[in-house]
Scaffold this motif. Structure first.
Motif: not given
Length: 223
Positions: A68-82, A193-199, A217-221
C-alpha cells in the motif's frame, strides 16, 4: 453487559470490548490497557515497513509500502501526527529520508536531511519528479504541513505527478496535514494507506478514510 463496559474501564483503567461468540449464546470480554500506557519500542522490520503504533494489546501496527504505497497522516493540531511519523522514521533502516517543511524542533534526528523554504521545496520536488532512475534503496519523502504548501503555484501538480510514478522508482511519500478531504487534496486517492487522528467532526474522518468507523471519539495520540 454493555452497561458494564464503563464500569470495567473506570475500575481497571483500561478499555473493555464485548464480542459475541459465533454459534453460541456466550460473549467474550477483552480487557486491555490504554494506548497511552504503551511506550514506543523499536521493531525489526524491512525498509518498506512502517511502524505506525501499537494496538491495545501491545502488538505493533505496521503498513507495508510495497503493498500500500504512500501514506497520508491527518488530524487536528497537537494530537500526535508528527511524533507518530518521527517514530516511523526512527525505526527505519536501510533507506534514505528527506523531510520537507518541518519545524526546527521536529525530526531532530534528521536535521541534515531537512529542506525548508517554498522555493527550495518546489525545486526539490520538481527535480525528483523529473528523474527516471530506479533507486537501489527505498527513499522516503516526508511533507509536513501540507495545507500550508498547497497554495503554492504548481505544488499540487508536481506532487501529484510524483505520486503517480514514485513507487516504480522506489520512492515513497509520507504526507502530514490537518485537512485532507477531497476539497483540500483532490489527489488524496493516490495515498493507499491513511492514518487519521482526531478530527473536528465525524464527517471529516469518514471523508478521509472513505468508510465508516465504529469509534470516532479519539483522544490525543489515538488514531
Amino acid at each position: 453487559l454493555e452497561g458494564l463496559v464503563p464500569v470495567f474501564n473506570k475500575l481497571y483503567k483500561c478499555k473493555t470490548f464485548v464480542k459475541d461468540i459465533e454459534n453460541s449464546h456466550n460473549v467474550a470480554i477483552d480487557i486491555v490497557r490504554k494506548y497511552s500506557d504503551i511506550p514506543f519500542k523499536p521493531s525489526k522490520l524491512t525498509p518498506y515497513e512502517l511502524l505506525i503504533g501499537y494496538d491495545y494489546k501491545d502488538n505493533p501496527i505496521t503498513v507495508n509500502m510495497k503493498i500500500t504505497p504512500h501514506i497520508a497522516v491527518v488530524g487536528i493540531s497537537n494530537n500526535g501526527k508528527t511524533k507518530c511519523v518521527e517514530n516511523m522514521l526512527n525505526n527505519l533502516r536501510g533507506c534514505t529520508i528527506d523531510i520537507l517543511n518541518s519545524m526546527d524542533n521536529d525530526f531532530m534526528n534528521f536535521a541534515d536531511r531537512k529542506i525548508n523554504g517554498e522555493d527550495n521545496i518546489i525545486d526539490y520536488l520538481y527535480y525528483i519528479s523529473h528523474g527516471e532512475e530506479i533507486l537501489e534503496k527505498p527513499h522516503y519523502i516526508v511533507i509536513d504541513e501540507y495545507n500550508v504548501l498547497s497554495h503554492l503555484k504548481s505544488f499540487d501538480d508536481i506532487l501529484c505527478d510524483l505520486l503517480r510514478q514514485a513507487r516504480h522508482r522506489n520512492i515513497f511519500i509520507i504526507l502530514i496535514a490537518q485537512q485532507l478531504q477531497l476539497e483540500y487534496c483532490p489527489f488524496r486517492d493516490l495515498f493507499n494507506a491513511r492514518l487519521c487522528f482526531r478530527q473536528l467532526n465525524k464527517h471529516a474522518i469518514f471523508s478521509f478514510i472513505g468508510q465508516s468507523v465504529d469509534n470516532t471519539d479519539l483522544k490525543q495520540r489515538e488514531f
